[in-house]
Design a protein around this motif. Structure first.
Motif: not given
Length: 265
Positions: A193-215
């Motif tokens: 999923v591509l999204t702005d850095g703000v939303a991406a980091q928000g979802y990572v922080d709320a994912s209980d370790g299930k998501l990450k940002v790469i590249g």
């Protein structure tokens, strides 16, 4: 009052005079009701708190503060992203807010405020993803799938910056909401999923370790509020954005939602 006290008082007055003058120069909207529509799908910009059911986030705080300074009442409404720009263009709502990228083609339908936030497009994946590490290696993964909302910046970046420029590419799976794209990513139905850095980091922080940002970042974008063409709200909202930047309010909101809030989750 002695000479030192007089000097100190004068210094303090000089320091706070620009802010006071700025506050006094803001337009007064006379308590009018302004309808603001959002999607509630981009934490920490705007979302529904799963613990309380309340609508919260950076944009809510910013809009509420502007309402206070400009003297207007906010009535919040919700709609889907694919309906929002047209609905605001048609005058169904006064303002749209949902991390909307300022783009020239969108300016044909709506007016934008001045930018209130700058962000960069990032790659959101599952935390165990190891088949690709950036856009180039994802493109080479022939069976890799991207989830996107049609007509959004992530959709066009997926088409033209990651894949082959074909908007009908079957590797792009379309969803009605951004939340649905993230859910599809979590369940393994898509891989990116591509999204702005703000939303991406928000979802990572709320994912209980299930998501990450790469590249690295795939591009940069500025966010603005949208209005019906010719709206008389653009000038006062721009004045309020400038005031919030000047007195440090936007920086305080950044700290609250991108640092303090995440650390407390």
């Amino acid at each position: 009052m002695n000479r030192f006290q007089l000097s100190l008082a004068g210094l303090l007055a000089a320091l706070f005079l620009p802010l006071a003058a700025q506050a006094q120069s803001l337009p007064d909207l006379g308590g009018k009701t302004v309808t603001v529509v959002t999607e509630n799908a981009y934490p920490p910009l705007q979302f529904v708190d799963p613990k309380t059911g309340q609508q919260i986030g950076w944009e809510y705080d910013a809009m509420n503060e502007m309402a206070k300074r400009l003297n207007f009442k906010v009535e919040y409404q919700n709609t889907s992203w694919d309906a929002m720009i047209q609905a605001v263009s048609d005058g169904q709502y006064n303002i749209g807010m949902t991390g909307i990228t300022i783009k020239e083609d969108r300016k044909e339908k709506v007016d934008f405020s001045a930018p209130y936030m700058h962000s960069e497009m990032r790659m959101l994946v599952r935390s165990d993803e190891s088949r690709f590490t950036d856009a180039k290696s994802f493109a080479a993964l022939k069976d890799g799938l991207i989830a996107a909302q049609p007509g959004t910046t992530p959709f066009f970046v997926s088409v033209y910056d990651v894949l082959d420029g074909n908007e009908q590419n079957p590797r792009i799976k379309l969803f009605e909401t951004f939340g649905a794209t993230v859910q599809a990513l979590k369940t393994g139905d898509v891989d990116l999923v591509l999204t702005d850095g703000v939303a991406a980091q928000g979802y990572v922080d709320a994912s209980d370790g299930k998501l990450k940002v790469i590249g690295g970042p795939l591009g940069s974008e500025d966010f603005g509020f949208i209005f019906k063409k010719g709206s008389d709200l653009v000038v006062p909202i721009n004045a309020a954005i400038a005031a919030l930047k000047a007195d440090g309010t936007l920086d305080a909101l950044n700290k609250k939602w991108f640092l303090d809030y995440k650390m407390g989750q």
